[in-house]
Scaffold this active site. Structure first.
Site, PDB file in Angstrom:
ATOM      1  N   ASP A 154       0.848  -1.189   0.000  1.00  0.00           N
ATOM      2  CA  ASP A 154       0.000   0.000   0.000  1.00  0.00           C
ATOM      3  C   ASP A 154       0.883   1.239   0.000  1.00  0.00           C
ATOM      4  O   ASP A 154       1.691   1.434   0.918  1.00  0.00           O
ATOM      5  CB  ASP A 154      -0.900  -0.025   1.243  1.00  0.00           C
ATOM      6  N   ASP A 195      -3.116   2.741  -5.717  1.00  0.00           N
ATOM      7  CA  ASP A 195      -2.073   2.784  -4.699  1.00  0.00           C
ATOM      8  C   ASP A 195      -1.912   1.493  -3.900  1.00  0.00           C
ATOM      9  O   ASP A 195      -1.151   1.464  -2.933  1.00  0.00           O
ATOM     10  CB  ASP A 195      -2.335   3.931  -3.725  1.00  0.00           C
ATOM     11  N   GLU A 196      -2.592   0.435  -4.281  1.00  0.00           N
ATOM     12  CA  GLU A 196      -2.424  -0.805  -3.515  1.00  0.00           C
ATOM     13  C   GLU A 196      -2.612  -2.042  -4.381  1.00  0.00           C
ATOM     14  O   GLU A 196      -3.423  -2.067  -5.300  1.00  0.00           O
ATOM     15  CB  GLU A 196      -3.344  -0.844  -2.300  1.00  0.00           C
TER      16      GLU A 196
END
Length: 396
Positions: free
Chosen positions: A16, A111-112
């Site tokens: 993350d 973002d992850e």
């Protein structure tokens, strides 16, 4: 009750990025580093916070909060509009880094991502070392930090990655699952929102430990099929596989003008800048393209695309810019105003061996020069070095 899904111990990493949008903005603008940054729009507008830097979070600002409230909590923050195109570009680079360690990468947001590295340990070592290596390569190549969780399944890995942000790494060993989950609130369980959380609270259940002590039959009677899922997650059981996605099919750059343009020379200056950005992204994810696509949208929203093949796959401006101009010249511009223009590179080839040139001098020098430009712009911004042909030569 023990599910068969735990019979095979997998090694899953959840990675993350830390305050992703805000961190990208701080990376690209040194003046923002160390300052509270809130991405989501102007505080006078009706919007919500898309991301807040850790400096802003100290004031209680968090994502999904109204921007107007964020302004009250942190009046000295720098408020920025979201730049999704930029964040997509950075996310693509990160995704390619993760694919170096395993083809089993599932990107669940910009973002992850989840990585199944069960079969990668023989090549790269234990899962925790893979997580460290991925974090290190992202920090070195993208200049951003990430937090990671390592566990036997996606649920536990996701929980672990949230515990020590920013730049954290948490490992949940199989024999630590019960103690790891014991005191966490039931809201940490996937699918437990306000409604389910309220029903669990009415049952006297506030923590995962309290939920794990309830018989599966009771939970199924209350929640139906979801009851079994609640029971399994409360015991750290999750058989959901990592679902990989394919590599990008194209790399593009578009610009919508504040005012429609009818100047062909101005359009060419825009195109060369777009070509530079496209090849920079191509080099960042180790790929080359074999076809150039030019997209033109006129003031009446009519859209035209033209495409042309290259002699060979490339990642050099000197190769794709002439073809982009050739395709632009195939568009009838006379008497029309342009609202949007874009350049894309398609027919992407990743990590292919390159045919060596018998006379590599000039080509090799250009490749090294463009790689040097990438590094300078990465450190000092896109305007650190620009081509003379893009400068405005009009005198006041």
């Amino acid at each position: 009750m023990v599910s068969s899904t735990v019979a095979r111990v997998r090694k899953i990493i959840h990675l993350d990025m830390d305050a992703f949008y805000a961190s990208v903005e701080q990376r690209d603008n040194p003046a923002l580093r160390g300052r509270p940054v809130i991405v989501g729009g102007h505080p006078e507008a009706r919007g919500v916070v898309a991301a807040a830097s850790y400096e802003a979070r100290k004031f209680g600002v968090h994502s999904a909060m109204p921007v107007s409230k964020a302004r009250v909590l942190c009046p000295d923050a720098v408020f920025l509009a979201t730049n999704m195109e930029k964040y997509h570009q950075v996310s693509q680079v990160i995704s390619l880094i993760l694919n170096r360690f395993t083809p089993l990468v599932e990107q669940i947001a910009l973002d992850e991502s989840f990585l199944d590295v069960t079969g990668s340990e023989r090549v790269f070592g234990p899962a925790v070392e893979i997580a460290k290596a991925a974090k290190k390569q992202i920090k070195e190549e993208v200049k951003l930090t990430a937090s990671a969780g390592v566990a036997a399944n996606k649920f536990l890995a996701k929980l672990a990655s949230d515990l020590r942000k920013p730049d954290g790494l948490v490992v949940v060993e199989p024999n630590e699952v019960e103690s790891f989950l014991r005191d966490l609130p039931v809201s940490k369980i996937w699918g437990v929102g306000k409604v389910t959380g309220g029903r669990l609270k009415d049952m006297g259940i506030r923590t995962i430990s309290e939920l794990s002590r309830r018989p599966v039959g009771e939970l199924q009677a209350r929640f139906g099929k979801a009851g079994l899922r609640l029971f399994e997650l409360a015991h750290g059981i999750d058989g959901e596989p990592v679902k990989p996605e394919g590599l990008p099919k194209s790399i593009g750059q578009e610009e919508t003008f504040a005012r429609d343009l009818d100047d062909a020379e101005a359009l060419k200056k825009v195109i060369i800048k777009q070509c530079e950005r496209v090849v920079r992204r191509a080099r960042a994810i180790a790929c080359k393209g074999g076809t150039v696509v030019v997209k033109v949208r006129f003031g009446n929203f009519t859209t035209v695309t033209r495409r042309g093949p290259l002699p060979e796959a490339t990642d050099r401006v000197q190769d794709i810019y002439p073809e982009a101009i050739k395709q632009l010249n195939r568009v009838e511009l006379s008497g029309k105003k342009v609202r949007l223009i874009g350049v894309s590179l398609t027919g992407l080839i990743f990590s292919q061996p390159e045919q060596l040139c018998l006379f590599p001098g000039r080509t090799g020098r250009w490749s090294r020069a463009e790689q040097a430009l990438d590094k300078i712009r990465e450190r000092f911004g896109d305007q650190a070095l620009v081509r003379a042909s893009t400068l405005d030569t009009d005198e006041d």
